[in-house]
Design a protein around this motif. Structure first.
Motif, PDB file in Angstrom:
ATOM      1  N   ASN A  93       0.800  -1.153  -0.107  1.00  0.00           N
ATOM      2  CA  ASN A  93      -0.173   0.092   0.026  1.00  0.00           C
ATOM      3  C   ASN A  93       0.819   1.053   0.165  1.00  0.00           C
ATOM      4  OD1 ASN A  93      -1.480   2.086   0.276  1.00  0.00           O
ATOM      5  ND2 ASN A  93      -2.738   1.165   2.217  1.00  0.00           N
ATOM      6  N   ASP A  94       0.981   2.052  -1.354  1.00  0.00           N
ATOM      7  CA  ASP A  94       1.884   2.930  -1.150  1.00  0.00           C
ATOM      8  C   ASP A  94       1.848   4.227  -0.438  1.00  0.00           C
ATOM      9  OD1 ASP A  94      -0.007   3.522  -3.024  1.00  0.00           O
ATOM     10  OD2 ASP A  94       1.312   4.123  -4.600  1.00  0.00           O
ATOM     11  N   ILE A  95       0.413   4.218   0.024  1.00  0.00           N
ATOM     12  CA  ILE A  95       0.304   5.383   1.015  1.00  0.00           C
ATOM     13  C   ILE A  95       0.495   5.080   2.491  1.00  0.00           C
ATOM     14  CG2 ILE A  95      -1.317   6.451  -0.752  1.00  0.00           C
ATOM     15  CD1 ILE A  95      -3.405   5.774   1.169  1.00  0.00           C
ATOM     16  N   ASP A  96       0.901   3.967   2.678  1.00  0.00           N
ATOM     17  CA  ASP A  96       0.859   3.830   4.070  1.00  0.00           C
ATOM     18  C   ASP A  96       1.988   4.553   4.815  1.00  0.00           C
ATOM     19  OD1 ASP A  96       1.203   2.425   6.757  1.00  0.00           O
ATOM     20  OD2 ASP A  96       1.116   0.303   5.982  1.00  0.00           O
ATOM     21  N   ARG A  97       1.780   5.352   5.605  1.00  0.00           N
ATOM     22  CA  ARG A  97       2.378   6.379   6.362  1.00  0.00           C
ATOM     23  C   ARG A  97       3.643   5.586   7.465  1.00  0.00           C
ATOM     24  NH1 ARG A  97      -2.200  10.983   7.595  1.00  0.00           N
ATOM     25  NH2 ARG A  97      -2.632  10.859   5.484  1.00  0.00           N
ATOM     26  N   SER A  98       3.201   4.643   7.657  1.00  0.00           N
ATOM     27  CA  SER A  98       3.893   3.874   8.780  1.00  0.00           C
ATOM     28  C   SER A  98       5.166   3.136   8.459  1.00  0.00           C
ATOM     29  CB  SER A  98       3.199   3.152   9.391  1.00  0.00           C
ATOM     30  OG  SER A  98       2.986   1.645   8.639  1.00  0.00           O
ATOM     31  N   VAL A  99       5.324   3.171   7.005  1.00  0.00           N
ATOM     32  CA  VAL A  99       6.560   2.481   6.604  1.00  0.00           C
ATOM     33  C   VAL A  99       7.323   3.413   5.630  1.00  0.00           C
ATOM     34  CG1 VAL A  99       5.594   0.153   6.715  1.00  0.00           C
ATOM     35  CG2 VAL A  99       5.371   1.552   4.704  1.00  0.00           C
ATOM     36  N   GLU A 100       8.641   3.200   5.368  1.00  0.00           N
ATOM     37  CA  GLU A 100       9.331   4.268   4.270  1.00  0.00           C
ATOM     38  C   GLU A 100       9.062   3.607   3.021  1.00  0.00           C
ATOM     39  OE1 GLU A 100      11.773   6.302   5.285  1.00  0.00           O
ATOM     40  OE2 GLU A 100      11.003   6.034   7.181  1.00  0.00           O
ATOM     41  N   THR A 101       9.384   4.542   1.987  1.00  0.00           N
ATOM     42  CA  THR A 101       9.117   4.177   0.819  1.00  0.00           C
ATOM     43  C   THR A 101      10.000   2.922   0.187  1.00  0.00           C
ATOM     44  OG1 THR A 101      10.692   5.952  -0.004  1.00  0.00           O
ATOM     45  CG2 THR A 101       8.181   6.343   0.204  1.00  0.00           C
ATOM     46  N   PHE A 102       9.931   2.561  -0.915  1.00  0.00           N
ATOM     47  CA  PHE A 102      10.736   1.443  -1.465  1.00  0.00           C
ATOM     48  C   PHE A 102      12.029   2.071  -2.052  1.00  0.00           C
ATOM     49  CE2 PHE A 102       9.914  -2.504  -4.134  1.00  0.00           C
ATOM     50  CZ  PHE A 102       9.749  -3.548  -2.974  1.00  0.00           C
ATOM     51  N   ASP A 103      13.085   1.703  -1.662  1.00  0.00           N
ATOM     52  CA  ASP A 103      14.341   2.535  -2.097  1.00  0.00           C
ATOM     53  C   ASP A 103      14.628   2.084  -3.680  1.00  0.00           C
ATOM     54  OD1 ASP A 103      15.830   0.119  -2.488  1.00  0.00           O
ATOM     55  OD2 ASP A 103      16.599   0.290  -0.491  1.00  0.00           O
ATOM     56  N   PHE A 104      15.261   2.909  -4.295  1.00  0.00           N
ATOM     57  CA  PHE A 104      15.466   2.902  -5.809  1.00  0.00           C
ATOM     58  C   PHE A 104      16.052   1.846  -6.305  1.00  0.00           C
ATOM     59  CE2 PHE A 104      15.273   7.836  -5.171  1.00  0.00           C
ATOM     60  CZ  PHE A 104      13.965   7.954  -5.918  1.00  0.00           C
ATOM     61  N   ALA A 105      17.006   1.240  -5.438  1.00  0.00           N
ATOM     62  CA  ALA A 105      17.708  -0.053  -5.956  1.00  0.00           C
ATOM     63  C   ALA A 105      16.814  -1.093  -5.927  1.00  0.00           C
ATOM     64  CB  ALA A 105      18.887  -0.407  -4.887  1.00  0.00           C
ATOM     65  N   MET A 106      15.968  -1.351  -5.059  1.00  0.00           N
ATOM     66  CA  MET A 106      14.862  -2.160  -4.888  1.00  0.00           C
ATOM     67  C   MET A 106      13.896  -2.077  -5.976  1.00  0.00           C
ATOM     68  SD  MET A 106      13.832  -5.297  -3.851  1.00  0.00           S
ATOM     69  CE  MET A 106      14.900  -5.504  -2.603  1.00  0.00           C
ATOM     70  N   ARG A 107      13.379  -0.921  -6.198  1.00  0.00           N
ATOM     71  CA  ARG A 107      12.390  -0.426  -7.013  1.00  0.00           C
ATOM     72  C   ARG A 107      12.993  -0.662  -8.666  1.00  0.00           C
ATOM     73  NH1 ARG A 107       8.137   2.697  -7.075  1.00  0.00           N
ATOM     74  NH2 ARG A 107       8.399   3.279  -4.900  1.00  0.00           N
TER      75      ARG A 107
ATOM     76  N   ASP B 118      -8.418   9.294  10.149  1.00  0.00           N
ATOM     77  CA  ASP B 118      -6.646   9.429   9.990  1.00  0.00           C
ATOM     78  C   ASP B 118      -6.342  10.091   8.755  1.00  0.00           C
ATOM     79  OD1 ASP B 118      -6.096   8.152  12.599  1.00  0.00           O
ATOM     80  OD2 ASP B 118      -5.813   6.209  11.474  1.00  0.00           O
ATOM     81  N   TYR B 119      -7.179   9.890   7.786  1.00  0.00           N
ATOM     82  CA  TYR B 119      -6.783  10.834   6.551  1.00  0.00           C
ATOM     83  C   TYR B 119      -6.868  12.356   6.520  1.00  0.00           C
ATOM     84  CZ  TYR B 119      -7.519   6.722   3.265  1.00  0.00           C
ATOM     85  OH  TYR B 119      -7.244   5.435   2.393  1.00  0.00           O
ATOM     86  N   PHE B 120      -7.868  12.661   7.570  1.00  0.00           N
ATOM     87  CA  PHE B 120      -8.121  14.157   7.704  1.00  0.00           C
ATOM     88  C   PHE B 120      -7.753  14.610   9.099  1.00  0.00           C
ATOM     89  CE2 PHE B 120     -11.486  12.587   4.682  1.00  0.00           C
ATOM     90  CZ  PHE B 120     -11.030  13.082   3.353  1.00  0.00           C
ATOM     91  N   ARG B 121      -7.074  13.757   9.817  1.00  0.00           N
ATOM     92  CA  ARG B 121      -6.322  14.501  11.093  1.00  0.00           C
ATOM     93  C   ARG B 121      -5.595  15.563  10.929  1.00  0.00           C
ATOM     94  NH1 ARG B 121      -6.457  11.087  15.213  1.00  0.00           N
ATOM     95  NH2 ARG B 121      -6.365   9.312  14.031  1.00  0.00           N
ATOM     96  N   GLY B 122      -6.162  16.545  11.992  1.00  0.00           N
ATOM     97  CA  GLY B 122      -5.579  18.005  11.832  1.00  0.00           C
ATOM     98  C   GLY B 122      -5.975  18.781  10.731  1.00  0.00           C
ATOM     99  N   GLU B 123      -6.769  18.415   9.849  1.00  0.00           N
ATOM    100  CA  GLU B 123      -7.116  19.420   8.730  1.00  0.00           C
ATOM    101  C   GLU B 123      -8.339  20.423   9.709  1.00  0.00           C
ATOM    102  OE1 GLU B 123      -8.240  18.062   4.999  1.00  0.00           O
ATOM    103  OE2 GLU B 123      -6.725  16.752   4.949  1.00  0.00           O
ATOM    104  N   ARG B 124      -8.435  21.423   9.204  1.00  0.00           N
ATOM    105  CA  ARG B 124      -9.388  22.505   9.369  1.00  0.00           C
ATOM    106  C   ARG B 124     -10.860  21.946   9.116  1.00  0.00           C
ATOM    107  NH1 ARG B 124     -11.419  27.147   7.539  1.00  0.00           N
ATOM    108  NH2 ARG B 124     -10.130  26.890   5.762  1.00  0.00           N
TER     109      ARG B 124
END
Length: 193
Positions: free
Chosen positions: A79-93, A168-174
């Motif tokens: 899930n590429d929008i999962d905020r709890s993990v890092e993005t896939f590094d370029f070498a792996m991509r 969670d999507y909108f947490r902190g938004e006005r």
């Protein structure tokens, strides 16, 4: 996948030949540090280095080499929008081909009935139109499967699965409350009147 690629079930102890195809599926591949998980085989994941030509030595046994056979296919889901993990590094991509599965694709692939697809579609359109998020934030069919099967009510799905996620999507938004109200109305097919 079995039909499309001619895959067969694995049977323990059965000898396979080099023409047989094997699939290794890693769910949520971006949750682990994949270069460390594969270790020395990280190099051999690259399609250009599959088989004996990509064999690598290990620090544990200098005489024995490891490699990934050419008939082994590695599929990773993420899930590429999962905020709890890092993005896939370029070498792996570089070592993988990426295929996006949209929310609509998932509904089709999971065989949701038309009524459930309509509920999912209304909510996902509102996520973009009312929530002002990209399609990356649309919710896939796995959330709606229990609704489709009748093991979860439309209200319980909203209260215990979808609403917390969307909060969670909108947490902190006005305008979070206004957006949530609009999404709830879209989900239930009601108007604000």
């Amino acid at each position: 996948m079995k039909e499309k690629f001619g895959l067969e079930d694995y049977i323990v102890g059965e000898v396979k030949n080099d023409k047989d195809k094997f699939v290794f599926i890693i769910d949520e591949i971006n949750r682990g540090e994949i270069s460390k998980i594969f270790g020395e085989l990280f190099f051999s994941i690259d399609p250009d280095y599959r088989g004996i030509k990509g064999a690598v030595s290990t620090p544990y046994n200098s005489e024995e080499k490891l490699y990934i056979p050419e008939n082994v296919y590695i599929i990773g889901t993420m899930n590429d929008i999962d905020r709890s993990v890092e993005t896939f590094d370029f070498a792996m991509r570089r070592r993988f081909t990426f295929v996006e599965i949209t929310a609509d694709n998932s509904a089709q692939n999971m065989g949701l009935n038309e009524e459930t697809k309509e509920i999912m579609h209304r909510l996902n359109n509102a996520i973009v139109d009312e929530g002002h998020l990209t399609q990356d934030y649309q919710i896939g069919a796995s959330y709606f499967k229990n609704l489709d099967e009748g093991t979860l009510s439309i209200k319980n799905l909203w209260d215990y699965k979808l609403k917390p996620l969307l909060n969670d999507y909108f947490r902190g938004e006005r305008l979070a409350n206004d957006k949530m109200r609009a999404l709830e109305n879209a989900y239930f097919g009601t108007s604000e009147d």
